[in-house]
Design a protein around this motif. Structure first.
Motif, PDB file in Angstrom:
ATOM      1  N   UNK A   3       0.847  -1.189   0.000  1.00 17.85           N
ATOM      2  CA  UNK A   3       0.000   0.000   0.000  1.00 17.85           C
ATOM      3  C   UNK A   3       0.886   1.244   0.000  1.00 17.85           C
ATOM      4  N   UNK A   4       0.572   2.185  -0.879  1.00 19.36           N
ATOM      5  CA  UNK A   4       1.375   3.401  -1.011  1.00 19.36           C
ATOM      6  C   UNK A   4       0.483   4.623  -0.810  1.00 19.36           C
ATOM      7  N   UNK A   5       0.779   5.372   0.238  1.00 20.12           N
ATOM      8  CA  UNK A   5       0.116   6.648   0.453  1.00 20.12           C
ATOM      9  C   UNK A   5       0.905   7.743  -0.283  1.00 20.12           C
ATOM     10  N   UNK A   6       0.181   8.786  -0.685  1.00 20.90           N
ATOM     11  CA  UNK A   6       0.849   9.888  -1.377  1.00 20.90           C
ATOM     12  C   UNK A   6       1.295   9.547  -2.777  1.00 20.90           C
ATOM     13  N   UNK A   9       2.106  12.275  -5.188  1.00 24.22           N
ATOM     14  CA  UNK A   9       3.242  13.122  -4.883  1.00 24.22           C
ATOM     15  C   UNK A   9       4.516  12.565  -5.497  1.00 24.22           C
ATOM     16  N   UNK A  10       5.603  13.258  -5.265  1.00 27.06           N
ATOM     17  CA  UNK A  10       6.864  12.866  -5.897  1.00 27.06           C
ATOM     18  C   UNK A  10       7.371  11.524  -5.391  1.00 27.06           C
ATOM     19  N   UNK A  11       7.578  11.399  -4.088  1.00 23.51           N
ATOM     20  CA  UNK A  11       8.162  10.169  -3.546  1.00 23.51           C
ATOM     21  C   UNK A  11       7.182   9.013  -3.587  1.00 23.51           C
ATOM     22  N   UNK A  16       5.330   3.759  -5.872  1.00 18.60           N
ATOM     23  CA  UNK A  16       4.329   2.917  -6.521  1.00 18.60           C
ATOM     24  C   UNK A  16       4.826   2.398  -7.861  1.00 18.60           C
ATOM     25  N   UNK A  17       5.453   3.279  -8.655  1.00 17.06           N
ATOM     26  CA  UNK A  17       5.957   2.850  -9.963  1.00 17.06           C
ATOM     27  C   UNK A  17       7.071   1.811  -9.817  1.00 17.06           C
ATOM     28  N   UNK A  18       7.945   1.996  -8.838  1.00 21.49           N
ATOM     29  CA  UNK A  18       9.029   1.033  -8.643  1.00 21.49           C
ATOM     30  C   UNK A  18       8.483  -0.327  -8.244  1.00 21.49           C
ATOM     31  N   UNK A 175      17.519  12.171  -6.096  1.00 22.73           N
ATOM     32  CA  UNK A 175      16.351  12.177  -6.964  1.00 22.73           C
ATOM     33  C   UNK A 175      15.242  11.335  -6.339  1.00 22.73           C
ATOM     34  N   UNK A 176      14.011  11.768  -6.527  1.00 21.54           N
ATOM     35  CA  UNK A 176      12.889  10.974  -6.015  1.00 21.54           C
ATOM     36  C   UNK A 176      12.787   9.620  -6.716  1.00 21.54           C
ATOM     37  N   UNK A 177      13.386   9.485  -7.886  1.00 18.15           N
ATOM     38  CA  UNK A 177      13.458   8.170  -8.520  1.00 18.15           C
ATOM     39  C   UNK A 177      14.165   7.183  -7.592  1.00 18.15           C
ATOM     40  N   UNK A 178      15.261   7.619  -7.002  1.00 16.34           N
ATOM     41  CA  UNK A 178      16.000   6.752  -6.085  1.00 16.34           C
ATOM     42  C   UNK A 178      15.271   6.569  -4.761  1.00 16.34           C
TER      43      UNK A 178
END
Length: 291
Positions: A3-6, A9-11, A16-18, A175-178
């Motif tokens: 489960x992913x909150x936010x 948002x960026x992070x 979620x995508x990762x 980076x928020x990617x990381x």
């Protein structure tokens, strides 16, 4: 189920995508139905909840193995009062849900109770959520590179990078990617107890380094320009922050200048892999797409 909150948002979105890229089942939690449509199209479950409502958060966590939690940055009102409400709701909900693992977004410098402005709200969150799940990780991120997107237009149109940071002071940035990749890694691992993971990019960077990255991507000179302290309150007020939120954010920059945005001894120190240039290139690409 993760489960992913936010997630909008960026992070949270990068987390979620990762997870989805790794083939993990994901449920994103948003406040309004329309915010979940794009995620549903990607194959994620969608739940609705307000972070300060323990009943709604508990329902969103039903059947979950791991969750990504966060305390939203303040826009209006007292950030410490907001944190107290959200922290209490999250702690109650995590205990009710019998969650195995929780990953809470925090910040480098959150070991300090005071002297860090808005980062002190994350010290508050860590204290409230410690031990609420058998496996609890506080992911202390460096300064988001993507925060510079807020002044990217000035880089493009004027060749300057307005900054509240001293141009040559290197600090942990990432980076928020990381951030998303690190959160997904923690959510997918089996471990127990409490962990503090401090995350930065491949190396520490300064505002001058960021300006150089914009210059490289844009193919023209970009100079960092320090916004004078006496002008900063007006800049943030124009951006729509409350007086309390403005004070907390300015306190963060004061804490950075005073050397309190530093790693804590005895914690796990991770490095991301996304270069500064790659992160800035993505900022510029999004800016041009929106034009």
């Amino acid at each position: 189920m993760h489960v992913v909150f936010g997630a909008n948002g960026r992070a949270g979105g990068e987390t979620a995508r990762a997870l989805m890229a790794n083939g993990e089942p994901v449920r994103v939690v948003v406040r309004r139905p329309e915010q979940g449509k794009a995620w549903a199209a990607l194959g994620a479950e969608v739940a609705l909840a307000s972070l300060d409502n323990a009943e709604q958060v508990s329902a969103a966590l039903k059947g979950a193995t791991a969750a990504f939690l966060f305390n939203p940055p303040p826009v209006a009102g007292d950030p410490f009062g907001q944190t107290a409400e959200i922290g209490a709701a999250l702690a109650q909900a995590v205990r009710r849900a019998d969650l195995s693992r929780s990953v809470i977004l925090s910040s480098i410098g959150a070991q300090h109770e005071t002297g860090t402005g808005v980062i002190a709200t994350l010290h508050q969150v860590e204290a409230m959520l410690a031990g609420t799940a058998p496996a609890t990780a506080f992911l202390r991120s460096g300064y988001f590179v993507e925060t510079w997107s807020e002044v990217a237009e000035a880089c493009v149109s004027e060749g300057v990078l307005p900054s509240f940071l001293e141009p040559d002071r290197k600090i942990p940035m990432v980076s928020t990617t990381d951030v998303g990749r690190a959160a997904a890694r923690l959510m997918s691992q089996n471990w127990a107890g409490t962990r503090i993971v401090e995350l930065a990019g491949p190396e520490d960077w300064s505002a001058s380094d960021v300006a150089a990255a914009f210059a490289k991507v844009l193919g023209r000179p970009v100079e960092p320009v320090l916004v004078p302290p006496e002008q900063r309150e007006a800049v943030l007020a124009e951006a729509g922050l409350s007086a309390e939120g403005t004070a907390a954010l300015l306190g963060m920059y004061e804490g950075i200048a005073n050397g309190r945005f530093t790693r804590q001894a005895g914690t796990e120190h991770w490095r991301g892999t996304t270069s500064l240039t790659a992160a800035v290139e993505r900022i510029v690409t999004k800016l041009r797409a929106a034009a």
